[in-house]
Design a protein around this motif. Structure first.
Motif, PDB file in Angstrom:
ATOM      1  N   LYS A   1      -6.722  70.558 -10.190  1.00 53.27           N
ATOM      2  CA  LYS A   1      -6.656  69.254 -10.853  1.00 53.27           C
ATOM      3  C   LYS A   1      -7.494  68.225 -10.078  1.00 53.27           C
ATOM      4  O   LYS A   1      -8.309  67.500 -10.650  1.00 53.27           O
ATOM      5  CB  LYS A   1      -5.190  68.787 -10.923  1.00 53.27           C
ATOM      6  CG  LYS A   1      -4.788  68.396 -12.345  1.00 53.27           C
ATOM      7  CD  LYS A   1      -3.526  67.573 -12.394  1.00 53.27           C
ATOM      8  CE  LYS A   1      -2.256  68.339 -12.278  1.00 53.27           C
ATOM      9  NZ  LYS A   1      -1.052  67.612 -12.091  1.00 53.27           N
ATOM     10  N   ALA A   2      -7.296  68.200  -8.757  1.00 52.04           N
ATOM     11  CA  ALA A   2      -8.030  67.238  -7.916  1.00 52.04           C
ATOM     12  C   ALA A   2      -9.535  67.499  -8.002  1.00 52.04           C
ATOM     13  O   ALA A   2     -10.351  66.562  -8.048  1.00 52.04           O
ATOM     14  CB  ALA A   2      -7.550  67.346  -6.475  1.00 52.04           C
ATOM     15  N   LYS A   3      -9.881  68.785  -8.054  1.00 53.47           N
ATOM     16  CA  LYS A   3     -11.292  69.173  -8.108  1.00 53.47           C
ATOM     17  C   LYS A   3     -11.918  68.722  -9.436  1.00 53.47           C
ATOM     18  O   LYS A   3     -12.998  68.151  -9.468  1.00 53.47           O
ATOM     19  CB  LYS A   3     -11.346  70.701  -7.993  1.00 53.47           C
ATOM     20  CG  LYS A   3     -12.652  71.267  -7.609  1.00 53.47           C
ATOM     21  CD  LYS A   3     -12.516  72.675  -7.064  1.00 53.47           C
ATOM     22  CE  LYS A   3     -11.999  73.700  -8.043  1.00 53.47           C
ATOM     23  NZ  LYS A   3     -11.895  75.038  -7.473  1.00 53.47           N
TER      24      LYS A   3
ATOM     25  N   ASP B   1     -20.605  65.166  -6.307  1.00 58.21           N
ATOM     26  CA  ASP B   1     -21.256  66.458  -6.060  1.00 58.21           C
ATOM     27  C   ASP B   1     -20.362  67.306  -5.143  1.00 58.21           C
ATOM     28  O   ASP B   1     -20.448  67.237  -3.925  1.00 58.21           O
ATOM     29  CB  ASP B   1     -22.631  66.181  -5.418  1.00 58.21           C
ATOM     30  CG  ASP B   1     -23.332  67.466  -5.031  1.00 58.21           C
ATOM     31  OD1 ASP B   1     -23.022  68.515  -5.629  1.00 58.21           O
ATOM     32  OD2 ASP B   1     -24.181  67.418  -4.117  1.00 58.21           O
ATOM     33  N   ILE B   2     -19.523  68.113  -5.767  1.00 61.13           N
ATOM     34  CA  ILE B   2     -18.507  68.882  -5.047  1.00 61.13           C
ATOM     35  C   ILE B   2     -19.083  70.181  -4.487  1.00 61.13           C
ATOM     36  O   ILE B   2     -19.784  70.906  -5.197  1.00 61.13           O
ATOM     37  CB  ILE B   2     -17.345  69.234  -6.010  1.00 61.13           C
ATOM     38  CG1 ILE B   2     -16.682  67.975  -6.567  1.00 61.13           C
ATOM     39  CG2 ILE B   2     -16.333  70.160  -5.366  1.00 61.13           C
ATOM     40  CD1 ILE B   2     -15.993  67.138  -5.533  1.00 61.13           C
ATOM     41  N   ILE B   3     -18.779  70.486  -3.228  1.00 62.17           N
ATOM     42  CA  ILE B   3     -19.087  71.821  -2.687  1.00 62.17           C
ATOM     43  C   ILE B   3     -17.762  72.551  -2.580  1.00 62.17           C
ATOM     44  O   ILE B   3     -16.853  72.116  -1.866  1.00 62.17           O
ATOM     45  CB  ILE B   3     -19.776  71.743  -1.311  1.00 62.17           C
ATOM     46  CG1 ILE B   3     -21.088  70.956  -1.433  1.00 62.17           C
ATOM     47  CG2 ILE B   3     -20.032  73.155  -0.767  1.00 62.17           C
ATOM     48  CD1 ILE B   3     -21.839  70.785  -0.124  1.00 62.17           C
TER      49      ILE B   3
ATOM     50  N   LEU C   1     -15.816  68.033  -0.224  1.00 58.13           N
ATOM     51  CA  LEU C   1     -15.674  69.468   0.059  1.00 58.13           C
ATOM     52  C   LEU C   1     -14.301  69.933  -0.412  1.00 58.13           C
ATOM     53  O   LEU C   1     -13.291  69.301  -0.089  1.00 58.13           O
ATOM     54  CB  LEU C   1     -15.721  69.741   1.560  1.00 58.13           C
ATOM     55  CG  LEU C   1     -17.008  69.511   2.325  1.00 58.13           C
ATOM     56  CD1 LEU C   1     -16.856  70.034   3.744  1.00 58.13           C
ATOM     57  CD2 LEU C   1     -18.164  70.206   1.628  1.00 58.13           C
ATOM     58  N   VAL C   2     -14.283  71.054  -1.136  1.00 54.55           N
ATOM     59  CA  VAL C   2     -13.004  71.644  -1.523  1.00 54.55           C
ATOM     60  C   VAL C   2     -12.705  72.803  -0.577  1.00 54.55           C
ATOM     61  O   VAL C   2     -13.534  73.700  -0.392  1.00 54.55           O
ATOM     62  CB  VAL C   2     -13.033  72.166  -2.975  1.00 54.55           C
ATOM     63  CG1 VAL C   2     -11.738  72.892  -3.314  1.00 54.55           C
ATOM     64  CG2 VAL C   2     -13.266  71.022  -3.952  1.00 54.55           C
TER      65      VAL C   2
END
Ligand code: PLP
Length: 386
Positions: free
Chosen positions: A21-23, A32-34, A348-349
């Motif tokens: 959900k957070a992602k 820009d998620i890694i 960053l995830v």
């Protein structure tokens, strides 16, 4: 209005849904998620496997219900792979059972042996279905903490006798998700002797057997004397051949254990889509150089990420197997707080360790499933937050 069963209510919350959900929210905001959170290979399934799938899909004979116990061709391919890989001979008719991915087999297995109130001995942290399958079968997980000072191996001597009397199953998983730890033959020897002494069934999850580095080759418990009396082993094509979405794996080992799982499954599903089984045969019998190429790629990524994180002063071991790094979080944070900080400050995830069980608190897990370029970028971002 509708009351959930006690079993469903007893299932631990699925933390990964929260992370998802957070992602999604961060992505929707255009950030820009890694994503170092996912244990899912980013590279495609090898072409020769896809071609086998395509060809098989054109044949209407493959569109019908499959055989519950899997095609004889697939069981023979598994037999051959096992012999080549571990030098262990298995009877394809009685000692091998194809699965719709190893997860369903692992989750269904406890139904075959647990009665209400019986215990499973479950490592903690762990892959969640060991606990989930136990609870859904009416059993109770007894947690075996995996601690760094014990090389993330369970301390079987610490299990109280009162629990051992009611325990039927012992789960083990090396190479290990999430810690990346490995186990050697002397560990398996100890497990087999312990299981015999206390009349336990050993469930060995070998999903990561082919994902190992620096020349290391993980063993199967079935290589050891006496294992076949007490053990069932679960395997997956998911990670080895980049086939996570295809849903194919198998169980093998003690024939009574294999037959019991087959009986449960005959009431639940109707086998793996034949087309996927034929592709599975191609995977197991085809050229295996792709597996080595994948390991080389993960090894390069591991080296890059470990080096980068160490250059920031992080202390972490370099995993010998699996595509996970299990990393201590700074003392002042919980694993959820630290994961939230990395998402907020660096996009960053990572996976908070507590999602794998309470003994995972104090750690985060990073997966080697992004490119080296993105890993380099991740390190740059971490440098900035200090
Ligand atoms: C330790 C472990 N076992 C089993 C599985 C399940 O694999 P599959 O159901 O895709 O065969 C996974 C997947 O992440 C895993 O990490």
């Amino acid at each position: 209005m509708h009351t959930l069963s006690k079993k469903l209510q007893a299932l631990p919350p699925y933390l990964f849904l929260e992370i998802d959900k957070a992602k999604r929210k961060a992505r929707a905001e255009g950030r820009d998620i890694i994503d170092l959170g996912i244990g899912d290979p980013d590279q495609p399934t090898p072409k020769y496997i896809i071609e086998a799938l395509y060809k098989a899909a054109l044949d209407p004979a493959n569109h019908r219900y499959a055989l519950d116990q899997g095609m004889p061709e697939l069981r023979r391919a598994i037999e051959g792979w096992y012999k080549r890989r571990f030098n262990v001979s298995l009877d394809p008719d009685t000692e091998i059972l194809p699965l719709i991915g190893s997860k369903e087999g692992i989750a269904h297995f406890p139904v075959a042996f647990l009665d209400q109130g019986d215990y499973s001995l479950v490592p903690d942290p762990c892959y969640p279905p060991y606990k989930g399958g136990t609870i859904l079968a009416g059993g109770k997980p007894f947690l075996l903490p995996l601690r760094e000072q014990n090389a993330f191996l369970p301390d079987l001597k610490k299990i109280p006798t009162s629990i051992l009397k009611k325990a039927k199953l012992l789960f083990i998983n090396y190479p290990n998700n999430p810690t990346g730890a490995t186990a050697e033959k002397d560990f398996y020897e100890g497990v087999i002797a312990f299981a015999k002494r206390h009349k336990l069934i050993v469930i060995s999850d070998l999903a990561y057997s082919e994902m190992a580095y620096d020349g290391y080759r993980p063993s199967s418990i079935l290589e050891l004397d006496g294992a076949r009396e007490v053990a069932i082993e679960f395997h997956s094509l998911s990670k080895t051949y980049n086939m996570t979405g295809w849903r194919i794996g198998w169980a093998c080992g003690n024939k009574e254990l294999v037959a019991a799982l087959a009986k449960v499954k005959s009431n639940v599903d109707s086998g793996i889509f034949s087309v996927v089984q034929i592709a599975g045969v191609a995977a197991l019998e085809g050229p295996q150089d792709y597996v080595a190429q994948m390991c080389a790629l993960y090894q390069e990524r591991r080296d890059l990420l470990v080096k980068g994180l160490r250059s920031l002063g992080w202390k972490l071991p370099s995993a010998k197997a699996t595509f996970y790094l299990w990393i201590n979080v700074p003392k002042k944070f919980t694993s959820i707080e630290f994961a939230a900080l990395l998402l907020e400050k660096a996009n960053l995830v990572v996976t908070p360790g507590v999602g794998f069980g309470k003994n995972g608190e104090g750690y985060i897990r990073m997966a080697l499933t992004v490119s080296k370029e993105r890993m380099g970028e991740a390190i740059e971002r971490l440098k900035k937050i200090k």
